[in-house]
Design a protein around this motif. Structure first.
Motif, short mmCIF file in Angstrom:
data_model
loop_
_atom_site.label_atom_id
_atom_site.label_comp_id
_atom_site.label_asym_id
_atom_site.label_seq_id
_atom_site.Cartn_x
_atom_site.Cartn_y
_atom_site.Cartn_z
N VAL A 98 0.88 -1.17 0.00
CA VAL A 98 0.00 0.00 0.00
C VAL A 98 0.92 1.22 0.00
N ASN A 99 0.68 2.16 -0.90
CA ASN A 99 1.58 3.31 -1.04
C ASN A 99 3.02 2.85 -1.28
N HIS A 100 3.15 1.80 -2.06
CA HIS A 100 4.46 1.22 -2.42
C HIS A 100 5.20 0.67 -1.20
N SER A 101 4.50 0.39 -0.12
CA SER A 101 5.16 -0.04 1.11
C SER A 101 4.47 -1.24 1.74
N ARG A 102 5.28 -2.13 2.23
CA ARG A 102 4.83 -3.22 3.10
C ARG A 102 5.95 -3.46 4.08
N PRO A 103 5.79 -3.05 5.32
CA PRO A 103 4.56 -2.62 5.98
C PRO A 103 4.14 -1.20 5.57
N ALA A 104 2.83 -0.97 5.61
CA ALA A 104 2.29 0.34 5.29
C ALA A 104 1.69 0.96 6.56
N ILE A 105 1.93 2.23 6.72
CA ILE A 105 1.41 2.96 7.87
C ILE A 105 -0.12 3.01 7.83
N ASP A 106 -0.69 3.28 6.65
CA ASP A 106 -2.15 3.37 6.53
C ASP A 106 -2.84 2.10 7.02
N VAL A 107 -2.28 0.94 6.71
CA VAL A 107 -2.89 -0.33 7.12
C VAL A 107 -2.96 -0.41 8.64
N LEU A 108 -1.86 -0.11 9.31
CA LEU A 108 -1.86 -0.13 10.78
C LEU A 108 -2.84 0.89 11.33
N PHE A 109 -2.76 2.12 10.86
CA PHE A 109 -3.59 3.19 11.42
C PHE A 109 -5.08 2.91 11.22
N GLU A 110 -5.46 2.46 10.03
CA GLU A 110 -6.88 2.22 9.74
C GLU A 110 -7.44 1.07 10.57
N THR A 111 -6.67 -0.02 10.70
CA THR A 111 -7.17 -1.15 11.49
C THR A 111 -7.18 -0.82 12.98
N ALA A 112 -6.20 -0.04 13.44
CA ALA A 112 -6.19 0.36 14.85
C ALA A 112 -7.34 1.32 15.15
N ALA A 113 -7.67 2.20 14.20
CA ALA A 113 -8.81 3.11 14.38
C ALA A 113 -10.10 2.31 14.50
N ASP A 114 -10.25 1.25 13.70
CA ASP A 114 -11.43 0.39 13.79
C ASP A 114 -11.48 -0.32 15.14
N ALA A 115 -10.32 -0.76 15.64
CA ALA A 115 -10.28 -1.54 16.88
C ALA A 115 -10.45 -0.68 18.12
N PHE A 116 -9.85 0.51 18.14
CA PHE A 116 -9.79 1.31 19.36
C PHE A 116 -10.61 2.59 19.34
N GLY A 117 -11.07 3.02 18.16
CA GLY A 117 -11.88 4.24 18.06
C GLY A 117 -11.25 5.43 18.74
N PRO A 118 -11.99 6.08 19.65
CA PRO A 118 -11.46 7.28 20.29
C PRO A 118 -10.34 7.01 21.29
N ALA A 119 -10.10 5.75 21.62
CA ALA A 119 -9.05 5.39 22.57
C ALA A 119 -7.72 5.09 21.87
N LEU A 120 -7.46 5.85 20.79
CA LEU A 120 -6.24 5.64 20.00
C LEU A 120 -5.57 6.98 19.76
N THR A 121 -4.24 6.97 19.82
CA THR A 121 -3.44 8.13 19.42
C THR A 121 -2.58 7.70 18.24
N GLY A 122 -2.59 8.49 17.16
CA GLY A 122 -1.76 8.22 15.99
C GLY A 122 -0.79 9.35 15.75
N ILE A 123 0.44 8.99 15.40
CA ILE A 123 1.50 9.98 15.18
C ILE A 123 2.18 9.69 13.84
N VAL A 124 2.19 10.68 12.95
CA VAL A 124 2.90 10.57 11.67
C VAL A 124 4.18 11.40 11.77
N LEU A 125 5.31 10.75 11.50
CA LEU A 125 6.61 11.42 11.53
C LEU A 125 7.13 11.62 10.11
N THR A 126 8.35 12.02 9.99
CA THR A 126 9.03 12.32 8.74
C THR A 126 8.89 11.21 7.69
N GLY A 127 8.84 11.60 6.43
CA GLY A 127 8.78 10.61 5.35
C GLY A 127 8.58 11.28 4.00
#
Length: 188
Positions: A98-127
């Motif tokens: 996904v986005n030419h990457s495996r592992p992909a950040i979007d995959v982790l973030f989207e599935t974690a958002a589904d699992a934890f909803g408002p009890a999740l913090t996401g941080i995007v760093l340099t790239g």
């Protein structure tokens, strides 16, 4: 609300960025942290060894079907997507990049958002690409806390800028602000 999990994504310049954040987590830090760094395929993941020597909390490579534990930093293995299941366990996938990457950040973030909803913090760093932008948008839409490294201070600002564009409610923070935010989560 104290998050049930924290997800972090980084690409070009990410090891240096993480080296300023993860070692600052105190030993009493009890929230699981899941990290995706774009690493080349077919290469041993040296991140676990590197950060294990620097961090006060446990550091390990994520394993399929593992239940998340507090006070642990989980790195995605090279060439596998890292996902969070509805029950909060880890899943690994070798599906298409996904986005030419495996592992992909979007995959982790989207599935974690589904699992934890408002009890999740996401941080995007340099790239240098747009991975993480859609995932951070999903975290924000689920009511979670969305943070980006301030693009003007990022080694490569493309990824944090793209995440801010997709998730305008995200907070742009310096390394010191990110570190302080995380340390305050560990306060008694």
């Amino acid at each position: 609300m104290t998050p049930r999990a924290i997800v972090i994504g980084a690409s070009a310049g990410g090891v240096q960025a993480l080296s300023r954040i993860l070692p600052a987590l105190p030993a009493r830090f009890s929230i699981p942290v899941l990290v995706v760094v774009h690493v080349p395929r077919r290469r041993d993941n040296a991140l676990v060894e590197l950060f294990g020597a620097k961090c006060a909390v446990d550091v390990k490579e994520a394993e399929d079907k593992e239940v998340l534990g507090g006070g642990t930093i989980y790195f995605a293995p090279a060439d596998y997507h890292l996902l969070v299941e509805g029950d909060g366990s880890i899943s690994l996938s070798s599906e298409e990049a996904v986005n030419h990457s495996r592992p992909a950040i979007d995959v982790l973030f989207e599935t974690a958002a589904d699992a934890f909803g408002p009890a999740l913090t996401g941080i995007v760093l340099t790239g240098a690409n747009h991975d993480g932008a859609q995932g951070l948008k999903a975290i924000g839409a689920a009511g979670g806390v969305a943070i980006v490294e301030a693009p003007e201070t990022a080694e490569v600002p493309t990824m944090p800028a793209a995440a801010l564009e997709q998730c305008p409610s995200a907070r742009a923070m310096s390394f010191d602000q990110i570190t302080t935010y995380l340390q305050e989560l560990a306060a008694p």
